[in-house]
Motif scaffolding. Structure first.
Motif, PDB file in Angstrom:
ATOM      1  N   TRP A  39       0.857  -1.183   0.000  1.00  0.00           N
ATOM      2  CA  TRP A  39       0.000   0.000   0.000  1.00  0.00           C
ATOM      3  C   TRP A  39       0.890   1.229   0.000  1.00  0.00           C
ATOM      4  O   TRP A  39       1.750   1.397   0.865  1.00  0.00           O
ATOM      5  CB  TRP A  39      -0.882  -0.048   1.234  1.00  0.00           C
ATOM      6  CG  TRP A  39      -1.866   1.063   1.404  1.00  0.00           C
ATOM      7  CD1 TRP A  39      -2.297   1.964   0.478  1.00  0.00           C
ATOM      8  CD2 TRP A  39      -2.566   1.363   2.608  1.00  0.00           C
ATOM      9  NE1 TRP A  39      -3.216   2.812   1.021  1.00  0.00           N
ATOM     10  CE2 TRP A  39      -3.401   2.467   2.338  1.00  0.00           C
ATOM     11  CE3 TRP A  39      -2.576   0.820   3.886  1.00  0.00           C
ATOM     12  CZ2 TRP A  39      -4.232   3.033   3.306  1.00  0.00           C
ATOM     13  CZ3 TRP A  39      -3.394   1.377   4.838  1.00  0.00           C
ATOM     14  CH2 TRP A  39      -4.214   2.466   4.550  1.00  0.00           C
ATOM     15  N   SER A  42      -3.489   6.581  -0.068  1.00  0.00           N
ATOM     16  CA  SER A  42      -4.912   6.647  -0.422  1.00  0.00           C
ATOM     17  C   SER A  42      -5.387   8.081  -0.321  1.00  0.00           C
ATOM     18  O   SER A  42      -4.938   8.844   0.534  1.00  0.00           O
ATOM     19  CB  SER A  42      -5.754   5.780   0.517  1.00  0.00           C
ATOM     20  OG  SER A  42      -5.476   4.416   0.335  1.00  0.00           O
ATOM     21  N   CYS A  56      -6.957   4.502  -4.113  1.00  0.00           N
ATOM     22  CA  CYS A  56      -5.765   3.946  -3.470  1.00  0.00           C
ATOM     23  C   CYS A  56      -4.692   3.633  -4.506  1.00  0.00           C
ATOM     24  O   CYS A  56      -4.999   3.161  -5.598  1.00  0.00           O
ATOM     25  CB  CYS A  56      -6.113   2.665  -2.712  1.00  0.00           C
ATOM     26  SG  CYS A  56      -7.362   2.903  -1.441  1.00  0.00           S
TER      27      CYS A  56
END
Length: 101
Positions: A39, A42, A56
């Motif tokens: 990740w 976002s 995201c």
């Protein structure tokens, strides 16, 4: 790994739900799938229906890894696009303000 954008429309009723999902998302990515998804960031979107959505940015081995991560977390993961190129004109405003302060 490749770069992907994921649009999660109206996925959360409020910031508390979103924060809880973010915690689960980070844990699943970091502990269960570290070689498949990462990740990056976002952007939270105020949706027309009053709910919260996100855009995201992830690094991932492939789209199937993005979808598997979303399934494990229990959040939408159907709107996924591969990012061909990144063009940065300016840094995100919050980051620039924090760096200056």
């Amino acid at each position: 790994m490749e770069l992907y954008a994921i649009r999660r429309r109206s996925a959360w009723a409020n910031a508390e739900e979103l924060e809880k999902a973010a915690g689960v998302s980070a844990k699943v990515g970091n502990e269960e799938m570290p070689d498949r998804v990462r990740w990056i960031r976002s952007y939270v979107v105020a949706e027309p229906d009053g709910r919260l959505g996100t855009i995201c940015i992830y690094q991932a081995r492939d789209i199937d890894s993005i979808r598997e991560h979303a399934r494990r977390v229990g959040m939408p993961g159907d709107e996924v696009e591969a990012i061909a190129k990144t063009v940065v004109v300016r840094s995100d405003p919050e980051e620039a303000a924090q760096a200056a302060g």
